[in-house]
Design an enzyme around this catalytic site. Sequence first.
Site, mmCIF file in Angstrom:
data_model
loop_
_atom_site.group_PDB
_atom_site.id
_atom_site.type_symbol
_atom_site.label_atom_id
_atom_site.label_comp_id
_atom_site.label_asym_id
_atom_site.label_seq_id
_atom_site.Cartn_x
_atom_site.Cartn_y
_atom_site.Cartn_z
ATOM 1 N N CYS A 117 0.825 -1.223 0.000
ATOM 2 C CA CYS A 117 0.000 0.000 0.000
ATOM 3 C C CYS A 117 0.852 1.263 0.000
ATOM 4 O O CYS A 117 0.313 2.366 -0.121
ATOM 5 C CB CYS A 117 -0.947 -0.010 1.194
ATOM 6 S SG CYS A 117 -2.123 -1.361 1.088
ATOM 7 N N HIS A 258 -2.896 7.227 3.049
ATOM 8 C CA HIS A 258 -3.375 5.959 2.483
ATOM 9 C C HIS A 258 -4.736 5.649 3.096
ATOM 10 O O HIS A 258 -4.946 5.831 4.292
ATOM 11 C CB HIS A 258 -2.365 4.855 2.798
ATOM 12 C CG HIS A 258 -2.888 3.487 2.494
ATOM 13 N ND1 HIS A 258 -3.512 3.189 1.297
ATOM 14 C CD2 HIS A 258 -2.897 2.334 3.233
ATOM 15 C CE1 HIS A 258 -3.875 1.915 1.311
ATOM 16 N NE2 HIS A 258 -3.523 1.385 2.465
ATOM 17 N N ASN A 288 -10.082 0.432 0.201
ATOM 18 C CA ASN A 288 -8.619 0.441 0.179
ATOM 19 C C ASN A 288 -8.155 -0.048 -1.199
ATOM 20 O O ASN A 288 -8.303 -1.222 -1.525
ATOM 21 C CB ASN A 288 -8.122 -0.482 1.295
ATOM 22 C CG ASN A 288 -6.609 -0.582 1.380
ATOM 23 O OD1 ASN A 288 -5.897 -0.130 0.481
ATOM 24 N ND2 ASN A 288 -6.115 -1.196 2.439
HETATM 25 O O1 UT7 Z 1 -3.623 -1.250 3.569
HETATM 26 C C1 UT7 Z 1 -2.578 -2.002 4.084
HETATM 27 C C2 UT7 Z 1 -2.559 -1.946 5.541
HETATM 28 N N1 UT7 Z 1 -3.787 -2.504 6.075
HETATM 29 C C3 UT7 Z 1 -4.357 -1.925 7.101
HETATM 30 O O2 UT7 Z 1 -3.915 -0.891 7.528
HETATM 31 C C4 UT7 Z 1 -5.533 -2.630 7.756
HETATM 32 C C5 UT7 Z 1 -5.319 -2.656 9.245
HETATM 33 N N2 UT7 Z 1 -6.330 -3.376 9.972
HETATM 34 C C6 UT7 Z 1 -7.622 -2.947 10.086
HETATM 35 O O3 UT7 Z 1 -7.998 -1.975 9.476
HETATM 36 C C7 UT7 Z 1 -8.526 -3.666 11.053
HETATM 37 O O4 UT7 Z 1 -7.779 -4.534 11.850
HETATM 38 C C8 UT7 Z 1 -9.664 -4.459 10.372
HETATM 39 C C9 UT7 Z 1 -10.632 -3.490 9.751
HETATM 40 C C10 UT7 Z 1 -9.094 -5.397 9.321
HETATM 41 C C11 UT7 Z 1 -10.440 -5.260 11.424
HETATM 42 O O5 UT7 Z 1 -10.915 -4.390 12.441
HETATM 43 P P1 UT7 Z 1 -10.645 -4.719 13.974
HETATM 44 O O6 UT7 Z 1 -11.282 -3.656 14.751
HETATM 45 O O7 UT7 Z 1 -9.172 -4.919 14.150
HETATM 46 O O8 UT7 Z 1 -11.446 -6.038 14.159
HETATM 47 P P2 UT7 Z 1 -10.939 -7.424 14.769
HETATM 48 O O9 UT7 Z 1 -10.169 -8.164 13.768
HETATM 49 O O10 UT7 Z 1 -10.344 -7.182 16.117
HETATM 50 O O11 UT7 Z 1 -12.313 -8.157 14.998
HETATM 51 C C12 UT7 Z 1 -13.266 -7.732 16.007
HETATM 52 C C13 UT7 Z 1 -14.487 -8.615 15.908
HETATM 53 C C14 UT7 Z 1 -14.160 -10.098 15.830
HETATM 54 O O12 UT7 Z 1 -15.183 -10.809 16.510
HETATM 55 P P3 UT7 Z 1 -14.947 -11.373 18.003
HETATM 56 O O13 UT7 Z 1 -13.762 -12.285 17.918
HETATM 57 O O14 UT7 Z 1 -14.693 -10.157 18.842
HETATM 58 O O15 UT7 Z 1 -16.219 -12.060 18.302
HETATM 59 C C15 UT7 Z 1 -14.268 -10.406 14.357
HETATM 60 O O16 UT7 Z 1 -14.620 -11.746 14.098
HETATM 61 O O17 UT7 Z 1 -15.184 -8.291 14.702
HETATM 62 C C16 UT7 Z 1 -15.404 -9.493 13.957
HETATM 63 N N3 UT7 Z 1 -15.382 -9.148 12.541
HETATM 64 C C17 UT7 Z 1 -16.489 -8.762 11.874
HETATM 65 N N4 UT7 Z 1 -17.761 -8.606 12.274
HETATM 66 C C18 UT7 Z 1 -18.647 -8.177 11.340
HETATM 67 C C19 UT7 Z 1 -14.338 -9.133 11.690
HETATM 68 N N5 UT7 Z 1 -14.736 -8.757 10.468
HETATM 69 C C20 UT7 Z 1 -16.068 -8.509 10.561
HETATM 70 C C21 UT7 Z 1 -17.031 -8.076 9.643
HETATM 71 N N6 UT7 Z 1 -18.302 -7.927 10.073
HETATM 72 N N7 UT7 Z 1 -16.744 -7.792 8.348
#
Ligand code: UT7
Length: 334
Positions: A117, A258, A288
Amino acid sequence: MNGKKRAVITGIEGYVPDFILDNEMLSKMVDTTDEWIMTRIGVRERRILKEDGLGTSYMGAIAVQRLLEKTGTKPEEVDMVLCATVTPDMMFPATANIICDKTGIMNAWGFDINAGCSGFIFSFETAASFIESGRSKKMILVTGERMSAITDYSDRTTCPLFGDAAVAMLIEPTEDDGMGLLDSILHVDGVGRHYLFQKSGGSMYPSSVETVQNKEHFVYQDGQTVFKYAVSRMADVSVELMEKHDIKAEDIAYLIPHQANMRIIEATGKRMGLEKEKILINIERFGNTAGTSIPLVMWDFEKKFKKGDILIFSAFGAGFTWGSMYYKWAYDPK
Ligand code: UT7
C-alpha cells in the site's frame, strides 16, 4: 529560482470500474453489516473490475490514455513508465510493459514496483530520482490495483476492505523554486511479511491444486497487528517529517493519507495536529485500493489544490513499508 531540478506532477487522471459493491450486497455474501463496516473501517462501497480477462493494465491503460489527452502529451514523448502494483496482470512481463503496449508508448522503458500500500510513495520517490538526475524528462507513473482478484469474498475480515482502481500521473522536472517533491522519509521492516501477504503463486509456493484449495492466492492479513503498526508508524513518520522541516499544522494545505481504515487516518491526522478539513478522505466510496489510494484521492480532489499548497502524503502497507512525503503542488486548478 535556485536551479535545483525537482519532480512535479503536471497532470493526473484515473479510472475506476463501473460496478459498485456496497455493504448491503456484502452483507448477503458474508456475515457482516453496514454498521460494522462503517464503524470499524469506514467503507460504504468499492469499485470492482468484474469482467474476466481484464487485469490491472486494463484500468492503467485507460488512465494513461486519459492523461495523455488531458495533458496534450504524445505517447512517443514519454521516456519512462513506472507501474506500482501488487496485482500485476501476470508474474511477468511487467504490467508497465503491457500498459506501454496498450497506449502506444514506444520510446520508453520502465518497470513495476511492488511496495504494497506504499506503492505510490515508493514509486514517486523512484520517479523523482530519475527526474532530478536528468535521466528522465517526461515520465508516467501509474498506480493500479485489481485487489478484487486476490480478495476472498467468503472472508469477512478482508473482503469489506478492498477496491479496484488505477491512476496515472505525468511527472516532469521543474526549476520553479520550491515546487514538487521536497523530501521523503521511507522505511521497510521485514517483520511485516508475517502479517500481510499473498502466500502462493510465487517461487516459494508455486501454484498447485493444494494452494488453491487452501485459499493461498488470496490476501492474508492479521488485521489487528497490521492496524497497530500502521497507526504508530504512519503518525510517527509524518510528525518526524514535519519536525525535520519545521512544518506547522497550519502550514499544511492537506494531508493525503493511504485509505486503509478511517480510524488509522484519523489517528494520523490527530497526531499531526490537523483540523478535519485538512485531511482528504474518499475511503467511503472506494475502499482500500492499496498503492493507488493516495493518487485516487489526489485525482478526486485535484480541483481543490492551488499552486504552492503543501501536501503531505503518508502511507503504510505490506512488507511492512511506510513513509511520508513533503510535496508542494505545482499548478492552479485548470
Ligand atoms: O492497507 C494495508 C494496511 N492494512 C491496514 O492498515 C488494515 C489494518 N487493519 C484494520 O484496518 C482492522 O484490523 C480491520 C478493519 C481489518 C479489522 O478491524 P478490527 O477492529 O481490528 O477487528 P478485529 O479483527 O479485532 O475483529 C473484532 C471482531 C471479531 O469478533 P470477536 O472475535 O470479537 O467475536 C471479528 O470476528 O469483529 C469481527 N469481525 C467482523 N464482524 C462483522 C471481523 N470482520 C467482521 C465483519 N463484520 N466484516
